[in-house]
Design a protein around this motif. Structure first.
Motif, PDB file in Angstrom:
ATOM      1  N   GLU A 146       0.955  -1.175   0.057  1.00 59.98           N
ATOM      2  CA  GLU A 146       0.138  -0.013   0.095  1.00 59.98           C
ATOM      3  C   GLU A 146       0.741   1.175   0.051  1.00 59.98           C
ATOM      4  O   GLU A 146       0.383   2.519  -0.526  1.00 59.98           O
ATOM      5  CB  GLU A 146      -0.887   0.152   1.212  1.00 59.98           C
ATOM      6  CG  GLU A 146      -2.123  -0.949   1.262  1.00 59.98           C
ATOM      7  CD  GLU A 146      -2.949  -0.957   2.377  1.00 59.98           C
ATOM      8  OE1 GLU A 146      -2.627  -0.128   3.419  1.00 59.98           O
ATOM      9  OE2 GLU A 146      -3.534  -1.869   2.526  1.00 59.98           O
ATOM     10  N   ARG A 147       2.118   1.246   0.379  1.00 59.41           N
ATOM     11  CA  ARG A 147       2.892   2.309   0.557  1.00 59.41           C
ATOM     12  C   ARG A 147       3.353   2.975  -0.895  1.00 59.41           C
ATOM     13  O   ARG A 147       3.781   3.970  -1.031  1.00 59.41           O
ATOM     14  CB  ARG A 147       4.290   1.843   1.142  1.00 59.41           C
ATOM     15  CG  ARG A 147       3.879   1.824   2.785  1.00 59.41           C
ATOM     16  CD  ARG A 147       5.296   0.894   3.266  1.00 59.41           C
ATOM     17  NE  ARG A 147       6.493   1.099   2.567  1.00 59.41           N
ATOM     18  CZ  ARG A 147       7.482   1.958   3.117  1.00 59.41           C
ATOM     19  NH1 ARG A 147       7.193   2.588   4.330  1.00 59.41           N
ATOM     20  NH2 ARG A 147       8.704   1.871   2.616  1.00 59.41           N
ATOM     21  N   TRP A 148       3.059   1.967  -1.884  1.00 59.44           N
ATOM     22  CA  TRP A 148       3.618   2.278  -3.291  1.00 59.44           C
ATOM     23  C   TRP A 148       2.385   2.488  -3.976  1.00 59.44           C
ATOM     24  O   TRP A 148       2.464   2.963  -5.211  1.00 59.44           O
ATOM     25  CB  TRP A 148       4.135   1.192  -3.967  1.00 59.44           C
ATOM     26  CG  TRP A 148       5.602   0.685  -3.383  1.00 59.44           C
ATOM     27  CD1 TRP A 148       5.764  -0.082  -2.250  1.00 59.44           C
ATOM     28  CD2 TRP A 148       6.715   1.148  -3.706  1.00 59.44           C
ATOM     29  NE1 TRP A 148       7.175  -0.211  -2.179  1.00 59.44           N
ATOM     30  CE2 TRP A 148       7.713   0.701  -2.848  1.00 59.44           C
ATOM     31  CE3 TRP A 148       7.239   2.124  -4.688  1.00 59.44           C
ATOM     32  CZ2 TRP A 148       9.042   0.900  -3.112  1.00 59.44           C
ATOM     33  CZ3 TRP A 148       8.534   2.268  -4.892  1.00 59.44           C
ATOM     34  CH2 TRP A 148       9.356   1.875  -3.879  1.00 59.44           C
ATOM     35  N   ILE A 149       1.139   2.458  -3.540  1.00 57.63           N
ATOM     36  CA  ILE A 149      -0.087   2.743  -4.374  1.00 57.63           C
ATOM     37  C   ILE A 149      -0.748   4.180  -3.973  1.00 57.63           C
ATOM     38  O   ILE A 149      -1.062   4.239  -2.833  1.00 57.63           O
ATOM     39  CB  ILE A 149      -1.073   1.624  -4.075  1.00 57.63           C
ATOM     40  CG1 ILE A 149      -0.553   0.379  -4.874  1.00 57.63           C
ATOM     41  CG2 ILE A 149      -2.378   1.810  -4.881  1.00 57.63           C
ATOM     42  CD1 ILE A 149      -1.137  -0.990  -4.584  1.00 57.63           C
ATOM     43  N   ALA A 150      -1.065   4.840  -4.808  1.00 61.84           N
ATOM     44  CA  ALA A 150      -1.922   6.085  -4.439  1.00 61.84           C
ATOM     45  C   ALA A 150      -3.331   5.882  -4.895  1.00 61.84           C
ATOM     46  O   ALA A 150      -3.346   5.847  -6.117  1.00 61.84           O
ATOM     47  CB  ALA A 150      -1.105   7.353  -5.224  1.00 61.84           C
ATOM     48  N   THR A 151      -4.204   5.757  -4.293  1.00 62.90           N
ATOM     49  CA  THR A 151      -5.510   5.867  -4.370  1.00 62.90           C
ATOM     50  C   THR A 151      -6.059   7.209  -4.610  1.00 62.90           C
ATOM     51  O   THR A 151      -6.321   7.912  -3.656  1.00 62.90           O
ATOM     52  CB  THR A 151      -6.336   5.184  -3.654  1.00 62.90           C
ATOM     53  OG1 THR A 151      -5.926   3.632  -3.423  1.00 62.90           O
ATOM     54  CG2 THR A 151      -7.881   5.001  -4.138  1.00 62.90           C
ATOM     55  N   ARG A 170      -9.046  13.705  -3.452  1.00 62.91           N
ATOM     56  CA  ARG A 170      -8.588  13.092  -2.313  1.00 62.91           C
ATOM     57  C   ARG A 170      -7.785  12.005  -2.503  1.00 62.91           C
ATOM     58  O   ARG A 170      -7.875  11.307  -3.742  1.00 62.91           O
ATOM     59  CB  ARG A 170     -10.000  12.249  -1.667  1.00 62.91           C
ATOM     60  CG  ARG A 170      -9.937  11.777  -0.346  1.00 62.91           C
ATOM     61  CD  ARG A 170     -10.890  10.902   0.014  1.00 62.91           C
ATOM     62  NE  ARG A 170     -10.951  10.163   1.336  1.00 62.91           N
ATOM     63  CZ  ARG A 170     -10.437   9.202   1.897  1.00 62.91           C
ATOM     64  NH1 ARG A 170      -9.948   8.425   0.794  1.00 62.91           N
ATOM     65  NH2 ARG A 170     -10.296   8.763   2.958  1.00 62.91           N
ATOM     66  N   ILE A 171      -6.588  11.847  -2.005  1.00 56.80           N
ATOM     67  CA  ILE A 171      -5.290  10.894  -2.381  1.00 56.80           C
ATOM     68  C   ILE A 171      -5.422  10.422  -0.938  1.00 56.80           C
ATOM     69  O   ILE A 171      -5.007  10.788   0.261  1.00 56.80           O
ATOM     70  CB  ILE A 171      -4.271  11.828  -2.763  1.00 56.80           C
ATOM     71  CG1 ILE A 171      -4.553  12.537  -3.887  1.00 56.80           C
ATOM     72  CG2 ILE A 171      -3.075  10.944  -2.849  1.00 56.80           C
ATOM     73  CD1 ILE A 171      -3.422  13.727  -4.370  1.00 56.80           C
ATOM     74  N   GLN A 172      -5.059   8.974  -1.118  1.00 51.63           N
ATOM     75  CA  GLN A 172      -4.784   8.172  -0.028  1.00 51.63           C
ATOM     76  C   GLN A 172      -3.569   7.232  -0.226  1.00 51.63           C
ATOM     77  O   GLN A 172      -3.401   6.454  -1.434  1.00 51.63           O
ATOM     78  CB  GLN A 172      -5.800   7.259   0.738  1.00 51.63           C
ATOM     79  CG  GLN A 172      -5.479   6.061   1.703  1.00 51.63           C
ATOM     80  CD  GLN A 172      -6.580   5.499   2.272  1.00 51.63           C
ATOM     81  OE1 GLN A 172      -7.704   5.789   1.902  1.00 51.63           O
ATOM     82  NE2 GLN A 172      -6.114   4.607   3.352  1.00 51.63           N
TER      83      GLN A 172
END
Length: 274
Positions: A203-208, A250-252
């Motif tokens: 998840e540290r490498w993925i920007a939703t 919105r970015i996660q």
């Protein structure tokens, strides 16, 4: 794991981060080896989790037992765990297992980071673990062989590696640990737990990114460049069109959320006046 044990594990994982960029599989193997010793002795587990003993006493015990036998980093990590507080004797073993697996996962992550591909190593590791579980779950004969108490650890590892012949070295370490020391769990359940840790790291490498309408190629490119610069890595962007945002973006990324949407600001205002 909950309460004081959860807090101790969280602190240990935070401290481990500093070692992960240069971590090796040998460090993980050392930690798994220490785990084996701890699991084999109820007296040692009690000594390392005894609330009446000081943290320094318990840390010194680890250094006496393992100093010179495994790497200095493995001793330091394990001594740090011993100096913490644990709700039950088993919890320190669970924590050691999590830290060792986290090292393996970071090694896979670091391999992909070199080529700026971000997710390649982690995705490969996760795929290998899933492939192993599918092979085991599809064969009752394999399940019996891996759970046979009379079978040697070496035989179980040999069988496991035949199930996923193209698996990475990182996957082999985690699978070998699962088949030789499942610690009361089904082999596939422990492997699934390792896969979940890899997914969490991934998840540290993925920007939703959630937006009200699709971005243009130019906007997407600018966003990609900005996020890569902000996080210091090549992120994979998952775009989600969400009209409920009303406006903004919105970015996660992992556990971090940047909410510049109208809906987010309205929600924040509602909380302030509630």
């Amino acid at each position: 794991m909950a309460g004081v044990s959860s807090e101790s594990l969280a602190a240990a994982l935070a401290a481990l981060e500093a070692k992960l960029p240069t971590a090796s599989l040998q460090l993980a193997k050392d930690l798994f080896g220490i785990l084996g010793t701890v699991d084999s002795s109820a007296g040692l587990r009690r000594a390392l989790t005894d609330p009446s003993r000081s943290g320094d006493e318990k840390s010194s015990l680890v250094k006496q037992l393992f100093g010179g036998k495994v790497s200095a980093d493995a001793v330091e990590i394990s001594a740090g765990l011993a100096s913490s507080r644990w709700a039950s004797a088993r919890d320190i073993g669970d924590a050691l297992e999590t830290l060792a697996a986290s090292v393996v996962i970071a090694v896979a992550e670091n391999k992909s980071a070199v080529s700026a591909s971000g997710l390649t190593g982690l995705e490969s590791l996760e795929n290998d673990l899933f492939a192993f579980n599918q092979s085991v779950e599809s064969s009752h004969e394999v399940q019996r062989a891996l759970s046979e108490p009379q079978a040697s650890p070496a035989a179980k590892v040999t069988l496991a590696e035949k199930l996923v012949p193209g698996a990475s070295e990182e996957a082999k370490v985690l699978i070998a640990q699962a088949v030789t020391a499942p610690r009361g769990l089904k082999v596939t359940k422990l492997v699934r737990r390792f896969a979940e840790l890899a997914a969490k790291r991934q998840e540290r490498w993925i920007a939703t990114v959630s937006v009200t309408r699709p971005l243009t190629e130019t906007q997407t490119s600018r966003l990609q460049t900005g996020l890569n610069a902000l996080y210091g890595r090549e992120l994979k962007i998952n775009m989600n069109v969400d009209p409920a945002l009303i406006g903004g973006i919105r970015i996660q990324v992992g556990d971090e959320v940047v909410d510049a949407s109208v809906a987010g600001r309205l929600g924040q205002l509602q909380r302030q006046i509630a």
